[in-house]
Design an enzyme around this catalytic site. Structure first.
Site, PDB file in Angstrom:
ATOM      1  N   HIS A  96      20.217 -16.638 -16.670  1.00 58.00           N
ATOM      2  CA  HIS A  96      19.552 -15.345 -16.644  1.00 58.00           C
ATOM      3  C   HIS A  96      18.343 -15.353 -15.707  1.00 58.00           C
ATOM      4  O   HIS A  96      17.189 -15.286 -16.141  1.00 58.00           O
ATOM      5  CB  HIS A  96      19.124 -14.999 -18.089  1.00 58.00           C
ATOM      6  CG  HIS A  96      18.444 -13.671 -18.248  1.00 58.00           C
ATOM      7  ND1 HIS A  96      18.614 -12.620 -17.377  1.00 58.00           N
ATOM      8  CD2 HIS A  96      17.585 -13.212 -19.208  1.00 58.00           C
ATOM      9  CE1 HIS A  96      17.883 -11.583 -17.790  1.00 58.00           C
ATOM     10  NE2 HIS A  96      17.253 -11.920 -18.886  1.00 58.00           N
ATOM     11  N   CYS A 126       0.813  -1.217   0.000  1.00 55.53           N
ATOM     12  CA  CYS A 126       0.000   0.000   0.000  1.00 55.53           C
ATOM     13  C   CYS A 126       0.846   1.266   0.000  1.00 55.53           C
ATOM     14  O   CYS A 126       0.317   2.366  -0.152  1.00 55.53           O
ATOM     15  CB  CYS A 126      -0.952  -0.013   1.176  1.00 55.53           C
ATOM     16  SG  CYS A 126      -2.047  -1.443   1.129  1.00 55.53           S
TER      17      CYS A 126
END
Ligand SMILES: [Zn+2]
Ligand SMILES: [Zn+2]
Lengths: 140, 399, 399, 140
Positions: C346, C81
């Site tokens: 990766h 939030c």
């Protein structure tokens, strides 16, 4: 005999009376319930198993209506501060799901019960807390 | 050059299909490895940034909980394949800005799915129990080991306050919602714009005692934006822009310092208190100087405890404060005149900008029907559970 | 105080269930509203940060594409939030650090699901055609209107280079993978550690011409971390720490400036060239001074075009450069001695930190079997498609 | 008669010969295919509809094998630069999915074909590009 498993691994049901077990930081003594990498309090990286006390006090509660599992219905969730200062969240059992029924003044004690059964018939043993009235009804 | 930034520690895990390790294990190995390599600890870090493209929620805070909770600012960032580099930049800017002299940047990704989850996973139907995750759960624990639902968590935060302080009960919490719904009737941007009586609020559907439906933020969509400039740049801009400019006198971000209760129940008090105290110090302003406050009332119970955390009321006096209508728009210190999250709405990403919009609009004297007359100083507060707290203090331009 | 930061523009949308507007519409309304309110445009912005808890990928870049692509640094952040507040802080730190004098922070969330998507959505089986999204598609367009798959997109980037410059074909791209797989045999942290012959690479499964399977990065898990300090703080640390410290001589982040081709096919060249040029200027170092480079070889085609984009080879000469083995570890400028993404792996969030780990380890002389002897200066490069590029130039401590 | 819909709304099939339509920035002339809020090039906020040319040049290509839709099979994806400078991605059709078959030197022209049918029998009309050999086989 029915096979049993604890609902979470920090509940020990096969070593004497059911109890909670934690990981105590070897450096600062902070206690954690789940598997750990290091200590959030002091950064140390080694822990020793520790058995937690069965009694404590209610710090906060709520009575959950919306989103409560159907087979459970409205339930009382409590944050309990165990006698050694460890905090644990659980249900308050044996108490109606009503605000007036929750009393911060009464100590609570760990209890266990079967919370489910799997396809092999194994029971999941959950823990909760209930009022510890026989031993200290008027304490605190 | 004093602007130089240096790498003093670095580490990485082997890249593998790590089938037996969860994403926290990897994050911790690299983080502790880098700290060890530098000969420093989390106590030396003044900022942290965590880059992960796929981990949701407040993953960086989960890493802090494993290696050290010291309350420092923390960024969760993503930027596709440049995610890790963006974490590095977040730390680098904090240092270059003089906010920190040392910080930790972490990049991590769990790309393979077949390894242990560390968060609660839903139970599979018709299964054989098998322990999962860091707590070895064999079934969904919601409703069995208490609640982790938001409205329940914040409800417990409220009853904890009520246990510790007198004069706080269901009615006081409900009064918070009564106020915010009344406030939003003046705000056309708000999701709800109708008053709710105290009776209506207390008799509405109970989500989790003591939070009923109108005491909880609704689900809505929205966006908010701000343009920021430096003081030097501002001097070069039009007089009209300068006149309407609003100064950010304090900007503080905190995360949870370690607290033994925090692992069982999120502690939204301590990090708010830390952020507020530092913001008041940065701005040289006290709570008594504030003309309005927009604080994080995701639930009515949250707003009430933050009166105390932000030092708006006397210590322990949040119940008495709402009883005497102090935070109403015509009270001694208006709180959430926008309607707050409960009534204005809470589109998550927008919220921490929308509160700046609200306060800035009042300080400019442009809030129309809901204007707090003569407002000169305001405070905004937001909490992301996990947790992170940001407090700003804003002042209108001296004219 | 010159450290003051000011808000000169702000705007927000109404909070609603916006059933007829997609998340970009909301983001744009707030962003343009704040710019208008300040009397400025995207051309005045030197940094942007976008906070959304739920929008995936590079959502902030999607906003830029609607309101102005000027190539500025951009953060995509989330913090529950406090997400919007974290976007504000990202901009604020860039300004306080002196990297920007004006920037835009946006917070946005689409909480309700029943509104138009703006990204491609999968087709529903057994349905009646109904136009969806900003392009009004009625079925999944992958394979119908070309490809959007990563290996295909980067394949097209490669054939575009081959069209524009001589001496580049399937074999040159394959040689990149041959080199990187050879390099990783020396790197125990790499996901693959075995050599692949050129024949084996060229005859492997074709994903999308000219990228075969061993010319493409694998899926793997991993993490990397760095500890950063300021120059002032470094002076206070142990001599051993100072000796091993690695200086960040340049740190540049760019996004896509507008290019007419970019909406049909991502342009990974321009933002890389911009980032590299600014990094060389910041560091006062040219490509000829580099001892090693870790660049973003998600696919072999990508590595080849970046030889040119990073000015490592003569303009248009990337084919000839790999043909004469210049980027091999024993060549004139070793590239991806870690094995690169193709062979080292990766894990997305980790990648932009892992390349700093690699270069720093060589500059410290601690890379073991794969050490580039006497390495003093290195460059790291990473691209997140959408896009964002980050380039760092590192130097070892003068000793 | 079979009802038809374009696969994307920037393909126009009901106004003369099939063609692509774009949104042209009223300020700087930048052309976009999808619905827009403002201009990425100049920031202006108004656009006018514009009809795009049918011919162009191949800028880049790939032949997609892995992940190609099953009913399509390996296909040639091309980035085309239309005669007015607008870029569009599409399939190269009528050409075998082989690297040697793709020729940057030959101009291409828009074609349409049915790409699917829904439960109501409506055909989705897709566009692609094919070699424009009759008009300019040796050009460029
Ligand atoms: Zn400890
Ligand atoms: Zn334009």
């Amino acid at each position: 005999m029915t096979r049993q498993m604890p609902v979470v691994d920090y509940l020990v049901i096969d070593d004497g009376p059911p109890h909670l077990a934690g990981h105590r930081c070897d450096e600062c003594g902070a206690v954690y319930l789940e598997r750990r990498n290091a200590c959030a309090a002091c950064g140390a990286r080694t822990f020793s198993p520790t058995r937690l006390p069965a009694t404590g006090r209610i710090e906060s509660f709520t009575i959950v209506h919306r989103g409560a599992p159907k087979h459970v219905g409205p339930f009382v969730s409590v944050l309990v501060r165990l006698a050694d200062g460890t905090f644990v969240k659980a249900n308050l059992v044996g108490v109606p799901p009503e605000a007036d029924a929750v009393d911060f003044g009464v100590p609570v004690r760990l209890v266990t019960y079967a919370a489910g059964t799997d396809d092999d018939g194994t029971e999941a043993i959950a823990f909760g807390f209930t009022y510890d009235e026989p031993t200290a009804p008027a304490e605190g | 050059m004093s602007d130089d930034i240096w790498i003093i520690g670095t580490a990485m895990t082997p890249i593998r299909r790590h089938l037996d390790r969860d994403v926290l294990d990897l994050a911790v190995e690299a983080s502790l490895g880098a700290l060890d390599d530098a000969g420093v600890t989390m106590r030396d870090m003044q900022v942290m940034a965590v880059g992960s493209q796929f981990e949701p929620f407040t993953f960086g805070q989960d890493v802090q909980k494993q290696i050290g909770q010291t309350g420092i600012p923390l960024y969760n960032v993503h930027n596709a394949c440049a995610t890790g580099a963006t974490a590095v930049r977040s730390v680098l800017m904090e240092i270059r800005a003089g906010e920190a002299d040392m910080g930790l940047a972490l990049g991590v990704e769990k790309m393979t799915g077949s390894s242990p989850p560390y968060r609660m996973t839903p139970p599979k139907a018709g299964k054989v129990f098998e322990p999962e995750g860091r707590d070895g759960h064999v079934l969904a624990t919601e409703g069995v080991l208490g609640t982790g639902q938001m409205f329940g968590v914040f409800a417990q935060t409220g009853t904890d306050y009520a246990r510790r302080h007198g004069g706080v009960g269901f009615e006081q919490f409900a009064k918070v919602a009564e106020k915010n719904h009344a406030h939003s009737t003046l705000n056309q941007l708000a999701q709800y714009q109708r008053p709710y009586s105290l009776d209506e609020i207390m008799n509405a559907e109970m989500l989790a005692y003591p939070n009923t439906l109108p005491m909880s933020c609704p689900t809505g969509d929205g966006a908010a934006a701000v343009v920021l400039v430096s003081d030097a740049k501002l001097r070069s801009l039009d007089p009209d822009v300068r006149r309407r400019a609003v100064k950010i006198s304090a900007a503080v971000m905190t995360t949870d310092p370690y607290d033994p209760s925090g692992f069982a129940h999120p502690d939204v008090n301590t990090l708010t208190r830390n952020a507020a105290d530092r913001a008041y110090e940065q701005a040289g302003i006290g709570p008594e100087d504030l003309d309005l406050v927009e604080l994080h009332d995701c639930f009515a119970t949250a707003e009430l405890v933050h009166y105390d955390n932000l030092r708006l009321c006397a210590p322990g006096g949040a119940g008495e404060w709402i009883d005497r209508r102090a935070p109403w728009r015509d009270g001694e210190l208006p709180v959430n005149v926008s309607g707050g999250l409960i009534s204005k709405g809470h589109p998550i990403g927008a919220t921490g900008v929308a509160n700046l919009y609200e306060v800035a609009t009042h300080l400019r004297g442009e809030a129309g029907d809901r204007q707090i007359e003569g407002a000169r100083v305001g405070l905004t507060h937001v909490i992301g559970l996990g947790s992170v707290c940001v407090v700003h203090i804003l002042e209108r331009a001296a004219s």
